[in-house]
Scaffold this motif. Structure first.
Motif, PDB file in Angstrom:
ATOM      1  N   SER A 141      -8.673   2.856  -2.482  1.00 30.72           N
ATOM      2  CA  SER A 141      -8.461   1.496  -1.959  1.00 30.72           C
ATOM      3  C   SER A 141      -6.998   1.104  -2.018  1.00 30.72           C
ATOM      4  N   GLU A 142      -6.321   1.515  -3.070  1.00 30.11           N
ATOM      5  CA  GLU A 142      -4.902   1.201  -3.148  1.00 30.11           C
ATOM      6  C   GLU A 142      -4.131   1.856  -2.000  1.00 30.11           C
ATOM      7  N   ARG A 143      -4.476   3.087  -1.657  1.00 27.59           N
ATOM      8  CA  ARG A 143      -3.816   3.762  -0.529  1.00 27.59           C
ATOM      9  C   ARG A 143      -4.062   3.026   0.782  1.00 27.59           C
ATOM     10  N   ILE A 144      -5.277   2.530   0.987  1.00 27.04           N
ATOM     11  CA  ILE A 144      -5.587   1.785   2.209  1.00 27.04           C
ATOM     12  C   ILE A 144      -4.672   0.566   2.329  1.00 27.04           C
ATOM     13  N   MET A 145      -4.486  -0.137   1.233  1.00 25.87           N
ATOM     14  CA  MET A 145      -3.622  -1.315   1.254  1.00 25.87           C
ATOM     15  C   MET A 145      -2.176  -0.913   1.550  1.00 25.87           C
ATOM     16  N   GLN A 146      -1.698   0.135   0.894  1.00 24.98           N
ATOM     17  CA  GLN A 146      -0.328   0.592   1.106  1.00 24.98           C
ATOM     18  C   GLN A 146      -0.118   1.089   2.535  1.00 24.98           C
ATOM     19  N   GLN A 147      -1.083   1.831   3.075  1.00 25.48           N
ATOM     20  CA  GLN A 147      -0.962   2.363   4.437  1.00 25.48           C
ATOM     21  C   GLN A 147      -0.888   1.264   5.487  1.00 25.48           C
ATOM     22  N   ASN A 148      -1.375   0.094   5.140  1.00 23.89           N
ATOM     23  CA  ASN A 148      -1.381  -1.014   6.082  1.00 23.89           C
ATOM     24  C   ASN A 148      -0.295  -2.047   5.787  1.00 23.89           C
ATOM     25  N   GLY A 149       0.734  -1.639   5.055  1.00 22.55           N
ATOM     26  CA  GLY A 149       1.907  -2.480   4.867  1.00 22.55           C
ATOM     27  C   GLY A 149       1.816  -3.509   3.761  1.00 22.55           C
ATOM     28  N   MET A 150       0.736  -3.487   2.988  1.00 21.18           N
ATOM     29  CA  MET A 150       0.600  -4.459   1.914  1.00 21.18           C
ATOM     30  C   MET A 150       1.521  -4.082   0.756  1.00 21.18           C
ATOM     31  N   LYS A 151       1.961  -5.095   0.051  1.00 22.46           N
ATOM     32  CA  LYS A 151       2.869  -4.916  -1.088  1.00 22.46           C
ATOM     33  C   LYS A 151       2.175  -5.354  -2.374  1.00 22.46           C
ATOM     34  N   LEU A 152       2.405  -4.592  -3.437  1.00 18.96           N
ATOM     35  CA  LEU A 152       1.873  -4.938  -4.753  1.00 18.96           C
ATOM     36  C   LEU A 152       2.558  -6.216  -5.232  1.00 18.96           C
ATOM     37  N   VAL A 153       1.766  -7.231  -5.568  1.00 23.01           N
ATOM     38  CA  VAL A 153       2.337  -8.493  -6.030  1.00 23.01           C
ATOM     39  C   VAL A 153       2.019  -8.766  -7.496  1.00 23.01           C
ATOM     40  N   ARG A 154       0.991  -8.076  -8.011  1.00 28.07           N
ATOM     41  CA  ARG A 154       0.647  -8.329  -9.405  1.00 28.07           C
ATOM     42  C   ARG A 154      -0.250  -7.232  -9.938  1.00 28.07           C
ATOM     43  N   GLN A 155       0.012  -6.862 -11.168  1.00 29.51           N
ATOM     44  CA  GLN A 155      -0.896  -5.986 -11.906  1.00 29.51           C
ATOM     45  C   GLN A 155      -1.278  -6.722 -13.177  1.00 29.51           C
ATOM     46  N   HIS A 156      -2.567  -6.887 -13.383  1.00 22.45           N
ATOM     47  CA  HIS A 156      -3.016  -7.546 -14.600  1.00 22.45           C
ATOM     48  C   HIS A 156      -4.253  -6.825 -15.110  1.00 22.45           C
ATOM     49  N   ASN A 157      -4.197  -6.496 -16.382  1.00 21.45           N
ATOM     50  CA  ASN A 157      -5.249  -5.696 -17.015  1.00 21.45           C
ATOM     51  C   ASN A 157      -5.494  -4.443 -16.194  1.00 21.45           C
ATOM     52  N   ASP A 158      -6.697  -4.285 -15.677  1.00 17.77           N
ATOM     53  CA  ASP A 158      -7.022  -3.078 -14.906  1.00 17.77           C
ATOM     54  C   ASP A 158      -7.093  -3.349 -13.408  1.00 17.77           C
ATOM     55  N   ARG A 159      -6.453  -4.411 -12.945  1.00 16.47           N
ATOM     56  CA  ARG A 159      -6.532  -4.809 -11.540  1.00 16.47           C
ATOM     57  C   ARG A 159      -5.150  -4.848 -10.888  1.00 16.47           C
ATOM     58  N   LEU A 160      -5.123  -4.421  -9.609  1.00 17.35           N
ATOM     59  CA  LEU A 160      -3.926  -4.477  -8.778  1.00 17.35           C
ATOM     60  C   LEU A 160      -4.172  -5.468  -7.648  1.00 17.35           C
ATOM     61  N   ASP A 161      -3.215  -6.342  -7.391  1.00 17.09           N
ATOM     62  CA  ASP A 161      -3.321  -7.313  -6.301  1.00 17.09           C
ATOM     63  C   ASP A 161      -2.213  -7.042  -5.288  1.00 17.09           C
ATOM     64  N   TYR A 162      -2.612  -6.953  -4.018  1.00 14.26           N
ATOM     65  CA  TYR A 162      -1.691  -6.679  -2.914  1.00 14.26           C
ATOM     66  C   TYR A 162      -1.725  -7.829  -1.925  1.00 14.26           C
ATOM     67  N   GLN A 163      -0.627  -7.994  -1.168  1.00 15.76           N
ATOM     68  CA  GLN A 163      -0.522  -9.031  -0.138  1.00 15.76           C
ATOM     69  C   GLN A 163       0.207  -8.508   1.087  1.00 15.76           C
ATOM     70  N   LEU A 164      -0.121  -9.119   2.210  1.00 16.18           N
ATOM     71  CA  LEU A 164       0.619  -8.911   3.445  1.00 16.18           C
ATOM     72  C   LEU A 164       0.748 -10.270   4.125  1.00 16.18           C
ATOM     73  N   LYS A 165       1.964 -10.730   4.291  1.00 14.33           N
ATOM     74  CA  LYS A 165       2.214 -11.997   4.970  1.00 14.33           C
ATOM     75  C   LYS A 165       2.401 -11.735   6.457  1.00 14.33           C
ATOM     76  N   LYS A 166       1.982 -12.700   7.268  1.00 13.25           N
ATOM     77  CA  LYS A 166       2.066 -12.541   8.716  1.00 13.25           C
ATOM     78  C   LYS A 166       3.485 -12.216   9.159  1.00 13.25           C
ATOM     79  N   GLU A 167       4.473 -12.911   8.629  1.00 13.46           N
ATOM     80  CA  GLU A 167       5.856 -12.651   9.068  1.00 13.46           C
ATOM     81  C   GLU A 167       6.319 -11.252   8.695  1.00 13.46           C
ATOM     82  N   ASP A 168       5.842 -10.716   7.581  1.00 17.09           N
ATOM     83  CA  ASP A 168       6.189  -9.347   7.187  1.00 17.09           C
ATOM     84  C   ASP A 168       5.502  -8.343   8.109  1.00 17.09           C
ATOM     85  N   TRP A 169       4.250  -8.624   8.461  1.00 12.73           N
ATOM     86  CA  TRP A 169       3.516  -7.736   9.369  1.00 12.73           C
ATOM     87  C   TRP A 169       4.176  -7.706  10.743  1.00 12.73           C
ATOM     88  N   LEU A 170       4.625  -8.851  11.209  1.00 14.53           N
ATOM     89  CA  LEU A 170       5.276  -8.924  12.517  1.00 14.53           C
ATOM     90  C   LEU A 170       6.572  -8.111  12.548  1.00 14.53           C
TER      91      LEU A 170
END
Length: 172
Positions: A141-170
């Protein structure tokens, strides 16, 4: 009814006739390993959750976008992808998630399904920020997020959170 196609996939709204697929996907212990709280334990539980996904199609405004993923050439069910929207700080966010039957994992299907939904989320559905997350051990799942341009914004405990903003995608 929403239907999005790629060269290999059909992504469409769930229908009542999809109950067996829903149950197979969401009752599978291997599929639900990282999200056990989402596992369906009975066909009745699957039917209730499927009906909720179908009912959400008619909500106005629609806030839940849950889809079947099928192979384009055969119509074979392989998984599900979707998101829920939420207003945060005046912007519409789409929280994405996906599930793929074990025998179809490792072939790029979910990365392609996610890639196909991104322009619709940012365009026709008005999302400003896409977020998704996974257990730190869920490398697929992490690879799927990375392959689609998402950036890691937070790691807490055993969880990774990714984001993609519209302006970054554009600007990709």
């Amino acid at each position: 009814m929403i239907q999005i196609t790629t060269p290999r996939l059909i992504i469409r709204d769930w229908q009542p006739a999809d109950l067996a697929h829903w149950h197979r996907l969401f009752s599978d212990t291997q599929n639900m390993h990282f999200v056990e709280h989402m596992q369906c334990h009975t066909i009745e539980e699957s039917q209730t959750r499927l009906q909720s996904a179908i009912d959400a199609i008619h909500d106005n405004p629609r806030v839940k976008y849950f889809f079947v993923v099928e192979l384009a050439q055969t119509g074979q069910f392989i998984g599900s992808i979707g998101f829920m929207t939420e207003m945060k700080a005046g912007e519409l966010w789409g929280n994405f998630g996906w599930f793929l039957l074990p025998e179809y994992q490792g072939h790029g299907f979910m990365a392609q399904a996610f890639r196909a939904l991104i322009p619709h989320a940012f365009g026709r559905w008005g999302v400003a920020v896409i977020d998704a997350g996974c257990n730190i051990a869920n490398k697929a799942s992490e690879r799927i997020m990375q392959q689609n341009g998402m950036k890691l914004v937070r790691q807490h405990n055993d969880r990774l959170d990714y984001q993609l903003k519209k302006e970054d995608w554009l600007s990709l």
